[in-house]
Motif scaffolding. Structure first.
Motif, short mmCIF file in Angstrom:
data_model
loop_
_atom_site.label_atom_id
_atom_site.label_comp_id
_atom_site.label_asym_id
_atom_site.label_seq_id
_atom_site.Cartn_x
_atom_site.Cartn_y
_atom_site.Cartn_z
N GLU A 1 86.72 -32.68 32.08
CA GLU A 1 85.61 -32.38 33.39
C GLU A 1 84.73 -32.06 32.46
N ALA B 1 93.88 -29.90 40.04
CA ALA B 1 92.45 -29.38 40.26
C ALA B 1 91.25 -29.75 40.01
N GLU C 1 99.06 -27.99 37.04
CA GLU C 1 98.21 -27.73 38.25
C GLU C 1 97.14 -28.25 37.71
N GLN D 1 90.74 -30.73 32.30
CA GLN D 1 90.41 -29.79 32.50
C GLN D 1 89.16 -28.91 31.57
N ARG E 1 90.39 -32.88 42.22
CA ARG E 1 90.33 -32.79 43.01
C ARG E 1 88.96 -32.58 43.15
N THR E 2 88.29 -31.63 42.41
CA THR E 2 87.28 -31.03 42.41
C THR E 2 86.47 -32.24 41.96
N ALA F 1 85.94 -35.65 41.88
CA ALA F 1 85.81 -36.84 43.77
C ALA F 1 84.45 -35.75 43.99
N MET F 2 83.74 -34.93 43.51
CA MET F 2 81.93 -34.79 44.17
C MET F 2 81.61 -35.43 43.13
N LEU F 3 81.76 -35.84 42.66
CA LEU F 3 80.85 -35.88 40.72
C LEU F 3 81.04 -37.43 40.27
N ALA F 4 82.27 -37.80 40.66
CA ALA F 4 82.39 -38.85 40.02
C ALA F 4 83.71 -40.00 40.99
N ASP F 5 83.61 -41.00 40.76
CA ASP F 5 84.76 -42.11 41.12
C ASP F 5 85.77 -41.79 40.50
#
Lengths: 193, 193, 193, 193
Positions: free
Chosen positions: B142, B172, B168, B138, B175-176, B178-182
């Motif tokens: 990230e 998270a 945790e 994170q 999950r987030t 996944a919109m910017l990377a595979d």
């Protein structure tokens, strides 16, 4: 500390009930209303306090020729036909219109810092602390806070003035960002008078 | 697509049982062992596949004069006496030592892109896709994925080769992102042979 | 003002009689001797004055895989086989070795700022004024001064501590840079004691 | 190669006889007329050729709060009361107005790349070669060419479409930039038809 308020992406496609992006804000909830109300109060109080006000807008060419086609988030913007420069959707939401002397930074990415004039706007004015509000929390807000922290700015994240259509992601974002910023209520920072 | 493997912060203070930073990896769990094993396999497979290998290390001057003192995360590094340039703690974890012809990028921030040579290293070699692994998920991982996406790179995040002491937050983050990377398993990308 | 000394490219291939790049310094002239002497005096005086010392080195991978192949200057470096990372040619010229606590920034471009850690090194230490010396005047020195001015730093260019194999270009450079920096003798800034 | 035309600072304060900055162009010479004519022809030919057209404008807040006060060049802009955002002086010179679908990049520094969206505009469209024209040669044009070369773009500098009020500096600039760009006549690149 010299403060600036950074107001991210208060634009029609992102916030308005008729806007084209559904996932940035769940418009019909009481939380959305509270978020917009708190953000307007924070904007008014920051103006009263004489802070530098910076509005960050995300927008793309009408043919999306400047859109990176490398990930779901950007591709979705194109599919939705959202945020075309000069369109109603890219314009400021009512109540968040930049005033004449206020700064407007435009970007085609998630971070407000990546390849924009934002850092120069801040350094030239001697700003040392950013107070950030806007949406979506886990995308533009979070990326902007991360970049600000990495280049040395102090950051306060106005928790009640941030929102996302994904409440779980919003909460996780605030939790992680507490290591990089002061996550705080807008009332504690900018008391309405 | 031309691929590079980005291996973030496999350093003693961050990964080794005797390292000074406790919150990046919960060393005594089976998950930590699995993470390190998967990362070693991915590194070996990427070398075999002839990918460009880039190691990113975070380190600070011995007196922390180059440490930003603006947030909890950086201040904690100083309190812990961690990641001093040239120390054992800042050195590569056994099994993750950079080879002679491999690239090493050093940073004093969370993003591997912010004010480092990384983008030049990638552009000069025509790399178009980054495969990212490392820790903490994170924070550095990230932030690096976010920056890569914002400047146009395709990103694959090797989910089993990322870790954090905060499970945790790790989840998270995936999950987030996944919109910017595979977000994908290393086995799917780099089959061991 | 808080000062730093920026010492650019005092490396063997660029300055030493046996170095591989002939056009950066005309080694067998009295001007070259004077330039190196003045630069050594400035470095000693800056250390005595307690300034932050930053050495900037340019270097490339042994196979030049990180060299931009877009212009004559970079291509020439490859043709000459110069500035390979880890080689004698890329190492510091005798008398200009970085000391333990001093900062070393490595770059593969002309500007010391473009995609390097330099700005973070300066901001984290509160440096507001750069004192620049090195070579070649019209390439790395000039580009670095230009970038520093554009992002708000005050710059003093130590004229007698700059050099180029092309005297005409050196002079034109100093003349233009007077609009962006204080072009001044090192003695005026750092009196030897 | 995929080409873009970069048209720098064709703005009233910089080019028009009534503009406030006297040193960027010696308006009453035949050279100035020739420069403007050649630049208009190049713009028309680039449009005909279907190149991406990018206009770069320099402008400041009306109170110059975003002006760096660190060097003569910027301070002079303030003294002259030039280039206020929204003013006639900051507007495009007649004949150089951006068309609807063309890109406009605004900056408060000399480089068109430093903290602007320019690189993202280029990367998202796959541009690999910049054709640069504008003024003043030794300031904005030169800095932009230098930055473009350092990050890997191929550059052609349209020599007859560059100008400066200081002819000597203009010539020295072209001479030095020949190591970083192809310095070439616009006719050779964009034949008028």
């Amino acid at each position: 500390m010299s403060d600036a308020l950074l107001a991210l992406h208060f634009q029609n496609d992102i916030c308005h009930p008729d806007g084209r992006i559904p996932f940035s804000l769940d418009r019909h909830t009481i939380d959305a209303t509270n978020f917009l109300d708190a953000s307007k109060r924070a904007l008014a109080a920051a103006r009263k306090a004489g802070w530098i006000i910076i509005h960050v807008h995300i927008a793309f060419a009408a043919d999306y020729s400047d859109l990176m086609r490398n990930c779901r988030l950007f591709l979705k913007t194109e599919t939705l036909g959202a945020l075309k420069r000069g369109s109603w959707g890219a314009a400021a939401l009512a109540g968040f219109e930049p005033r004449d002397h206020e700064i407007v930074v435009t970007t085609n990415g998630n971070s407000s810092f990546g390849r924009t004039q934002l850092e120069n706007e801040l350094r030239s004015r001697g700003i040392t602390r950013l107070n950030v509000m806007g949406l979506a929390t886990q995308f533009s807000v979070e990326h902007t806070v991360r970049d600000a922290a990495d280049i040395g700015f102090h950051v306060r994240l106005l928790a009640d003035c941030c929102a996302s259509g994904d409440v779980e992601a919003h909460r996780a974002s605030l939790r992680t960002l507490a290591m990089l910023a002061d996550v705080i209520s807008s009332d504690a920072v900018l008391p309405a008078r």
